[in-house]
Design a protein around this motif. Sequence first.
Motif, mmCIF file in Angstrom:
data_model
loop_
_atom_site.group_PDB
_atom_site.id
_atom_site.type_symbol
_atom_site.label_atom_id
_atom_site.label_comp_id
_atom_site.label_asym_id
_atom_site.label_seq_id
_atom_site.Cartn_x
_atom_site.Cartn_y
_atom_site.Cartn_z
ATOM 1 N N ASN A 199 48.895 32.100 37.550
ATOM 2 C CA ASN A 199 50.082 32.619 38.232
ATOM 3 C C ASN A 199 49.630 33.290 39.523
ATOM 4 N N ALA A 200 49.760 32.554 40.613
ATOM 5 C CA ALA A 200 49.352 33.048 41.928
ATOM 6 C C ALA A 200 50.556 32.926 42.868
ATOM 7 N N SER A 201 50.354 32.421 44.078
ATOM 8 C CA SER A 201 51.483 32.193 44.977
ATOM 9 C C SER A 201 52.422 31.140 44.416
ATOM 10 N N GLU A 202 51.926 30.331 43.512
ATOM 11 C CA GLU A 202 52.759 29.481 42.671
ATOM 12 C C GLU A 202 52.110 29.438 41.291
ATOM 13 N N ARG A 203 52.913 29.077 40.267
ATOM 14 C CA ARG A 203 52.337 28.983 38.930
ATOM 15 C C ARG A 203 52.018 27.525 38.627
ATOM 16 N N VAL A 204 50.763 27.293 38.251
ATOM 17 C CA VAL A 204 50.275 25.945 38.002
ATOM 18 C C VAL A 204 49.578 25.909 36.646
ATOM 19 N N LEU A 205 49.344 24.696 36.178
ATOM 20 C CA LEU A 205 48.647 24.480 34.915
ATOM 21 C C LEU A 205 47.504 23.508 35.156
ATOM 22 N N PHE A 206 46.282 23.984 34.954
ATOM 23 C CA PHE A 206 45.110 23.118 35.022
ATOM 24 C C PHE A 206 44.858 22.611 33.608
#
Length: 205
Positions: free
Chosen positions: A65-72
């Motif tokens: 959860n940073a400038s957008e939330r992503v999933l690696f």
Amino acid sequence: MTAIRRLLLGLLLPALLAGCAQPVWAPDEAVARAAYRHPGPPSVTLITVVSNRSNSGAHSALMINASERVLFDPAGSWWHRAAPERNDLHHGITPQILDLYLDYHARETYRVVLQTVEVSPGVAEQALRIAREYGAVSKALCGRSTSDILNRLPGFETIPRTVRPRPIMAAFGALPGVRTETVRDDDADENRDLLRAQQTAGANG
């Protein structure tokens, strides 16, 4: 481990990482359209799929959860058209998409453990950048890539670089301030039908 075995592993692992991966590259407009900024604090979440039968780790992934939330989701089998993928990095991880991902993995034979640590905005952006640049991951190396990303972040140096999800989960659980949640479900072990149903629902929605 002998010096010769360490040398062989060091020579073979990069080849494995590069040789069997399946690159995926969603278009710019799809990634921009899906981008989601979660209102919670900057954080890194280790996601571990654990066998209910053997208690062994079956899969490792990271939600950032940073400038957008992503999933690696390295070498993962889950996908959704609303979460465009670029080399194992899925964008647009809204609460609804996260629920779909967890529902896909949690079933009668597996549970999903989420461990979250709040980090500074700078560390969150560093994690996002590394995940973006990491590239597609070969099968069976989800733990290695996940632990490699974590180990490169300030405050996560105690995470061992290993292919085994359980040691990663144990080390992550020892970090200060970690919050842990376990997701269980009694769905049947075969989840291909569930994945098809998720895509159909997404298309109709």
